[in-house]
Structure formats: C-alpha cells, structure tokens
Design a protein around this motif. Structure first.
Motif, PDB file in Angstrom:
ATOM      1  N   LEU A 265      96.347  25.528 -56.751  1.00 47.08           N
ATOM      2  CA  LEU A 265      95.155  25.550 -57.607  1.00 47.08           C
ATOM      3  C   LEU A 265      95.351  26.605 -58.682  1.00 47.08           C
ATOM      4  N   LEU A 266      95.052  26.211 -59.905  1.00 51.48           N
ATOM      5  CA  LEU A 266      95.124  27.178 -61.007  1.00 51.48           C
ATOM      6  C   LEU A 266      93.701  27.475 -61.465  1.00 51.48           C
ATOM      7  N   PHE A 267      93.293  28.752 -61.368  1.00 52.28           N
ATOM      8  CA  PHE A 267      91.959  29.120 -61.844  1.00 52.28           C
ATOM      9  C   PHE A 267      92.040  29.662 -63.247  1.00 52.28           C
ATOM     10  N   HIS A 268      91.027  29.325 -64.023  1.00 52.86           N
ATOM     11  CA  HIS A 268      90.938  29.898 -65.368  1.00 52.86           C
ATOM     12  C   HIS A 268      89.470  30.134 -65.690  1.00 52.86           C
ATOM     13  N   GLU A 269      89.145  31.388 -65.897  1.00 52.54           N
ATOM     14  CA  GLU A 269      87.764  31.779 -66.192  1.00 52.54           C
ATOM     15  C   GLU A 269      86.775  31.138 -65.225  1.00 52.54           C
ATOM     16  N   GLY A 270      87.114  31.221 -63.966  1.00 46.24           N
ATOM     17  CA  GLY A 270      86.203  30.736 -62.933  1.00 46.24           C
ATOM     18  C   GLY A 270      86.223  29.238 -62.723  1.00 46.24           C
ATOM     19  N   ARG A 271      86.989  28.513 -63.552  1.00 42.85           N
ATOM     20  CA  ARG A 271      87.057  27.054 -63.401  1.00 42.85           C
ATOM     21  C   ARG A 271      88.424  26.648 -62.884  1.00 42.85           C
ATOM     22  N   LEU A 272      88.478  25.482 -62.251  1.00 41.49           N
ATOM     23  CA  LEU A 272      89.747  24.938 -61.809  1.00 41.49           C
ATOM     24  C   LEU A 272      90.440  24.325 -63.018  1.00 41.49           C
ATOM     25  N   ALA A 273      91.589  24.884 -63.411  1.00 49.26           N
ATOM     26  CA  ALA A 273      92.278  24.365 -64.600  1.00 49.26           C
ATOM     27  C   ALA A 273      93.401  23.431 -64.203  1.00 49.26           C
TER      28      ALA A 273
END
Ligand code: ATP
Ligand code: ATP
Ligand code: BTN
Ligand code: MG
Ligand code: MG
Lengths: 187, 202, 224, 224
Positions: free
Chosen positions: C199-207
């Motif tokens: 899982l890649l997180f980006h600014e609290g979202r799943l990217a």
C-alpha cells in the motif's frame, strides 16, 4: 548546578505537578487533603538526593506562587502559602531534602536489593513523615489555630496513606538503582 | 497547566506576558481574601468570559479543562460533606475562577514568554548569589514542557502494555515511567549543552 | 490474516491523518510505504486497535477494534521508536514480562526468552540495561519482546531504521522466515521489494494498492 | 575543522565503547560507519565534549574538551533520536530558543527561524507541536534547530533513519551544500559514498580509515 541537575530537578517538579491530577481527598476533621503529590516529594528525595530534590520542590513552589493551579484539586496562587496546609507545603522542601540526605547516606550500590529497599523506605518515612509533619502540624496548630493536640491527632489520619507512599517510593528508588544507575554518585 | 499555548490573535494573546502573569499572581491573592458570594460569582463569570475570548472551540475547551474541573468539583463536594453549603460554593467558585484565568494565561502565553518573564522577575534575586535568573526561567520552562510529556509517556506506556496484551498496573507503569523520563532528561540535558543554551554558566 | 477496513478513517482533531478507506487484507505479507507524515503509522495503529477509527470501522480476525478496550492481543506491534516499548529496565526481564500471565511456567518462560534471543544472535543482550543499548541493539530487543509472545499478525513500523547491514539482513531473513502474518511499514524499499501487495499512502489517501514493483515505481514518482 | 584524538578512549564502567585512538581529522567531510554498538555514537559524543575521554584527550579547534564545562558551542549535534533534542514544544520556539543569548535581536531571531525553515521547505512545521510530528518531520525540525545556530562543525548521527525518499534526498543535498564541516554517522551508505575519508568502527576499534569505497568494502566484509 550542572545542566543535568537542573533538568532532573525540573523533571521531578513536573512529576509532582502531574501527580496533582489525581484528586485530593478531604477528611472532615482537618483542613488538609490527602494528596498523591507527597509521593512525588518522597520519590524526588529517593531518586535525586538532597540538593536536587529540594530544588525540585522549590520549583513547584515558584509555580504555585505565580498562580498556576499545580496543586491537587486545581489549587494554586499565593493564597496557598497562607492556608492551613501551608506548613505541609513549605515542609515539602525540607522533607525532600531530608529524604534525599538519608538516602545518600544509607544506600550504597553494593548492598543487597532488600537492604537498599528498606533503607529507602526508612529515608522516605523519616523525611516524608517525621520531618514533614513537624512543619505541617506546628503550622496547623498555630496559624490555623486549631491547637497542637487536634492538629496532631488529625494528621494521624495521613499515616496509613503516607506509609504506603513511602513504600512505593522505596520500590521506585530501588528500581532506579537497578535500571538507571547513571545517577551521579551520591556525595 | 493542561492547557498549553494555543495559536491565535486574541486581545489576550497581544497583552504583554508580564501583565498577564502579574494579574494571575494578583488573582491568586485577591480571590482568597473575601468570601462574598455574589462577588465571587461575578469574578468567576468574568474569568469564564476571558477564557472564552482566547478563541478555543467549546468542545476543545471542555476536553482541556475536564480533568482539572473534575478534581475541583470533587473538592467542592467534599467540602459540602462536612461544611455549610456556603463554604463549598466559595471553594468551587474560587478554584474555578483561578483555574479559568490560569488556563487563559497559559493558552495565550508561549513557554518562551513565560521563561523570559520569570527570568526577568528572578533577576533581582541574583544579588543574593544563590540563584541564576536564567536557570529559574529555564527550570520553569522545562516543567511546562515536561508535564504534558509525562502524561503522554504515561499513555505511551499504557499503549505499550496494551500492544503486548499486558494489564496496566501502577507499579509496572510508575517504574518505567520514571526510568524512561530520567533517560530523556539526560538526553535533554545533553541537547541543552550541545546546543549551547546554558551559556551563562560556562 | 483477515483485516477489513470499512470506510475507516482517522483524524486528530481537525487534522485528517487517514482518509476513510475500504480495504480487505488477507495476504500473508503486506508492505506499507509513503512519504513522511502520509499516515502509515496511523494506519498501522488502526489495525491493532491502538487508534480507533474516528469514522467507519476496522475488523481484524472477526473482531471490531472499537469493541475492544485495549489493543488486540493477537496483533504484535513494534513501534517506530522502540525506546517506549521496553517496559522493564533489563532486556530479559522485559521479554519475560510479556509472557507472564499466559499460563507458562517459570522454566518455560526462561526457555522462550533464551530461544528468541538466540534467534537474533543476541544472547549477549539478555542482562543488559535497556537504557544503555545502542540504537540498533534496542531495536533488536524490542523485536524479541514482541516475537516471544507469538502474535498472529506482526506489525513492524520501520524495523530497520537504525540497524547495521548485518542486523538488517537478519531482520530481512527473519521477516521472510516468519510464519506469522506480517505488515511492514518502511522507507527501506528493499525490505518489501518481494511483497505481492504494497500500500502506498499519500497525504492520508491510498495512492496505490499493488505489487511491490508498481507501488515502488509510483512512490518514486511522488517523491520527486 | 581541526579535531585531534590523542590516545583518547571511552569506557562505561568496565565496558569499553571506544578503544584509545590517535587521529587527526581536518577534512571538511567525515563519514563514520560500523555495526550496531561498534562505538560510533560514543566517538561522536567525544568530539563535541558530551562524553569526556576516560583516557587520553580530544582537542577540537584548539580546545581540550576536558577543560570545558559543557559541550563545545561551535559543534552542532543532531542526535540519533531527535525527539529529545527538541526542547520546547513548538517547532519555531525551539529553533528560536537556541538563538537566544547570542546577541541577536528579536527580529533577527525571527528571520533566522524563517530562513532555516524555508531552506528545508518546512515552513508548514513552524507552529506545529513537536510531539505530534511524524518521525521524519521531527528529524527535519531537529536539523533546523541546530543549523540555525550556525555551528562550525556539524555532527549528524543517522540523520536519515526515519526519512522518506524525498526528505532523504533533501538532507543529502543539504549536507552536500553545507559550508560547515560535517561528520556523518550512518548506516545509509549512499549518504557518505562520495566522502574522501570514512572511519569504520568495529568493536570499539578503528577497522578502517580510508576513502568511502574502501571503507565500505571493508564494512561489507565485516557485516557477513
Ligand atoms: N497524536 C497526534 N496528534 C496530532 N497529529 C498527529 C498525531 N500523530 C500523527 N499526527 C499527524 O498525522 C499525520 C500522519 O502521521 P503518521 O505518524 O501516521 O505518519 P507516517 O506516515 O507514519 O510518517 P513517518 O514516515 O514520518 O513516520 C502527520 O501529519 C502527523 O503530523
Ligand atoms: N550510557 C551507556 N552505558 C553503558 N554502555 C553504553 C552506554 N552507551 C553506549 N554503551 C555501549 O557502548 C557500545 C557503543 O555504543 P554506541 O552507542 O557508541 O554504538 P553505535 O555504534 O552508535 O551503535 P548504533 O549503530 O546501534 O547506534 C555499545 O555496546 C553500547 O551498548
Ligand atoms: O496541596 C497542598 O496545599 C499541600 C497538601 C499537603 C498535604 C499533606 S502532605 C503530608 C500529608 N499526607 C497527605 O496525604 N496529605 C498531607
Ligand atoms: Mg511513522
Ligand atoms: Mg549510535
């Protein structure tokens, strides 16, 4: 004072303040509450020794004087120094000093765990009860004008709690000796 | 004490820290002089207004003040047990007023400002040769820094217990709490030295 | 493992750390990557219930984390800063501490402590004081304490960030060899490069929710 | 920089952390590598005088560290665990704190704080509280606090161990761009791969004192 001494004193001042979050318990017959903060005073003595623990208490007293509500039950302000409990409050500094003074002399790192614990316990009992109560009771008797006998008898209600606190302080003192012996050699 | 600085631009934020600390000191004094109920009610309401003016949302104010207010309520209830209701009410009002005002002051005064003011106040004491004013300021600042830290560490340790499926007991929390904070204190002392902050001693 | 996020999100006051998220995780290995502050640690704390979702719910092995008073007992967690994780001052006592009250005899506990330390070539640490360990030694000690209790799911929050080459390789082999389900949060991309699901997180979202190579490629794009 | 170790060693009680060592360091960049517990941090603390040598002496820019009451003011130090380095709870206050008593006006201090934060693209952190920062954010904050005071020598103890790709690159560029003398202790070998001089510690002894490629090669041998 070295930076480390100063930081350690401030740390224990903070521990005493944090223990003030536990509510005080007022008994009807004496205008002084049972408080967890005096446990902090004993722990300071046992862990830091005489000088630094007295400084820790003095820092708390400065915060009280400024008016920050750092005493249990959200009390604070200059008024705390002219209240029936003031003798105990001032006595904290001497209690910490005495506890620390005795700990420094009674406890050595080459003693067995039991001897260390018992010595810390004795130090906390003498400093945190005998010395502290001398200040507290005298002030209560004269300043609050309730008479020596009544002040003395009333204060006996604190004994059970304070013996438990001395015991906890002794355990902490011993654990710190095992787990954090970096504390400077007691002089 | 719980209520640390809150960013903002209220009148109280702009008031000089010295004035705030001095008023707090005065209030701690004056509040306990008389026990005139109507007067105390007015003062308490005033401090509540002042606290509101800091600009904290109600909900956050509530969470911040709850612990200390609970212990005040506790004190008042206990007073009520053995004393006339008038005394209990006086205790409740005095403590609440002081707490609200102190909370307003700490919420609008940064630790840096506190340290500066205390240092200035302690300056005259230097003549006794017993204390260094900068140390008094630093000590007060450190306490303000440590209190929330100790509470946070208490929570971190309960979490560590929880994460390992252990029951939280006073003994298993008090001992590591003290040892860990002692180690932190050592590191902080090292950092203070490494950053050359206590230059007045060397 | 069987972890389900059902519109589960987490905020600290006004700051949203993890946006509401719906996911089902059943793989034996899960990698979590992302920039600093992107929400990885918060996400992990939602799995073991240290952080309750502020919206939605999280179901782990059939249990709703909101119903549990404490963290889930079958989820082991190695914190990003291991110093807070060591509860007792001496390493072997700390490892033993987690085993108490689980119906083991004293001798069994001692054996388990021995065993887990041996697994990391770390017998030498047994009698050391936790506070005088070097950064990497501390990380090994924390790992031992958690593994000793035999959790079903193991969450490792940056398990190698202070380790030397040797210990890093050791942790990598250990992770690879574990029968337990493992969630690895890391900036050390090699550690998860073999994982099927990252899982890649980006600014609290799943990217990204993809095999390692794709997720890492996407991460590199975001990081510029 | 001008650092001289003159048979300088350090022990904790009976445990020897750094064996007596004679060295003269004058390069602008110095890398320090080695296994966990090999003595890197202790070596670094001897440079700024936090740890006084228990044998021999250390002379930094002409001063004997044993003669100084506190640590040397012209040596900046970023600790391995940055959380304890932040002294005041709010990031900008903490940066400003280190600048006080150095004869700057309030306005100058404010400007310096702004500047150093801008250098790391970290203006957003100014009003944040240290205890709610993520691991990487914290490391950046600590770096800002120390750089603001303009030290002559800067010691970084594993400055990237919690950083994401982006912040790692940022720190790398920053280190490369610094005019200050820099000592970097790290497990992240890339960080020091360009250095002309790298010390390799092994069990408290100097196992190599060579350009990066050689020292790293030797380190890999030791690490198996
Ligand atoms: N207790 C807290 N209070 C307020 N904000 C918090 C708290 N904990 C985390 N945050 C914020 O939530 C966001 C996500 O934090 P989190 O720790 O999950 O990041 P992360 O991905 O683990 O970062 P890192 O790689 O740096 O460890 C960050 O912006 C952080 O500042
Ligand atoms: N305060 C202390 N008391 C006793 N021993 C210590 C203390 N600090 C460090 N040591 C020991 O000294 C040795 C060297 O420690 P040091 O922290 O210098 O290692 P390091 O090379 O920085 O390791 P790491 O990469 O894990 O950070 C270690 O064995 C450590 O356990
Ligand atoms: O909070 C204060 O104003 C001071 C309280 C002092 C209470 C004294 S300390 C010794 C004795 N033991 C207690 O538990 N309470 C009293
Ligand atoms: Mg994290
Ligand atoms: Mg180190």
């Amino acid at each position: 004072m070295s930076t480390r001494d100063l930081v350690l004193a401030a740390l224990f001042a903070a521990i005493i303040v944090a223990l003030g979050l536990l509510p005080p318990i007022y008994l009807g017959f004496i205008p002084v509450p049972i408080t967890a903060q005096s446990l902090g005073v004993m722990m300071a003595g046992v862990v830091l020794g005489a000088r630094r623990s007295a400084v820790a208490v003095l820092i708390v007293l400065v915060l009280v004087a400024i008016g920050l509500p750092v005493l249990s039950g959200g009390r604070g302000g200059f008024a705390a120094f002219v209240a029936p409990t003031s003798g105990f409050l001032i006595g904290w500094a001497f209690a910490a000093f005495a506890t620390g003074f005795l700990s420094e002399r009674l406890v050595h790192s080459d003693q067995s765990g039991l001897v260390q614990t018992v010595s810390f316990f004795l130090a906390a009992m003498i400093g945190g009860i005998v010395v502290l109560y001398a200040f507290g009771i005298l002030y209560l008797a004269f300043a609050a004008n309730i008479g020596l006998t009544q002040a003395f008898v009333g204060s006996m209600a604190f004994i059970p709690g304070d013996v438990i606190k001395a015991f906890v302080a002794a355990l902490v003192g011993r654990a710190v000796m095992v787990g954090y012996p970096l504390l400077p050699v007691r002089i | 004490m719980q209520s640390l600085y809150v960013d903002g631009d209220s009148a109280l934020h702009r008031l000089s820290p010295r004035a705030k600390i001095f008023s707090l000191f005065l209030l701690g004094f004056v509040l306990f002089l008389g026990d005139n109920l109507p007067l105390l009610v007015i003062v308490t309401l005033l401090t509540a207004l002042i606290y509101r003016s800091v600009g904290l949302p109600l909900k956050e104010s509530a969470t911040r003040l709850k612990p200390i207010f609970l212990t005040i309520a506790f004190v008042a209830l206990f007073t009520l047990l053995f004393n006339p209701w008038h005394d209990a009410l006086v205790a409740l009002l005095r403590l609440t007023a002081l707490m609200l005002f102190a909370a307003a002051v700490t919420a609008t005064t940064t630790i840096t400002q506190f340290m500066d003011e205390i240092t200035a106040l302690a300056r005259p004491l230097e003549r006794t040769g017993w204390v260094k004013a900068d140390d008094v300021g630093l000590a007060v600042g450190l306490v303000l820094r440590f209190v929330p830290d100790i509470i946070a560490r208490y929570h971190a340790l309960s979490e560590a217990h929880a994460a390992r499926g252990l029951k939280v007991r006073p003994a298993t929390i008090l001992i590591p709490l003290i040892i860990l904070t002692l180690r932190d204190a050592d590191n902080i002392a090292a950092a203070i030295d490494a950053r050359g902050i206590r230059r007045h001693v060397s | 493992m069987d972890i389900r996020f059902d519109s589960a999100g987490a905020s600290f006051g006004a700051r949203v750390a993890v946006e509401p998220l719906t996911l089902s995780l059943t793989e034996n290995r899960l990698g979590v990557i992302g920039l600093n502050g992107s929400g990885k640690t918060t996400f992990a704390r939602m799995i073991n219930g240290l952080m309750k979702p502020t919206t939605g719910k999280v179901i782990v092995n059939g249990r709703d984390t909101r119903d549990e008073k404490t963290a889930l007992a079958d989820v082991g967690f190695i914190f990003q800063s291991p110093q807070n994780q060591i509860i007792l001052p001496v390493v072997k006592d700390d490892i033993a501490f987690g085993l108490k009250g689980r119906g083991f005899t004293k001798a069994e506990i001692e054996r388990k402590v021995e065993l887990v330390l041996a697994r990391f070539n770390a017998r030498e640490l047994a009698s050391r004081r936790a506070h005088e360990l070097s950064g990497g030694e501390l990380q090994i000690a924390a790992l031992c304490s958690v593994l000793a209790t035999g959790p079903d799911i193991l969450i490792l929050d940056e398990p190698t960030n202070q380790l030397d080459l040797r210990n890093r390789a050791l942790v990598q082999t250990t992770i690879d060899g574990l029968e337990e389900n493992v969630v690895v949060i890391t900036h050390d991309l090699e550690l998860i490069s073999g994982f099927e699901r990252v899982l890649l997180f980006h600014e609290g979202r799943l990217a990204a929710d993809a095999p390692a190579t794709d997720a890492i490629a996407r991460y590199r794009e975001l990081a510029v």
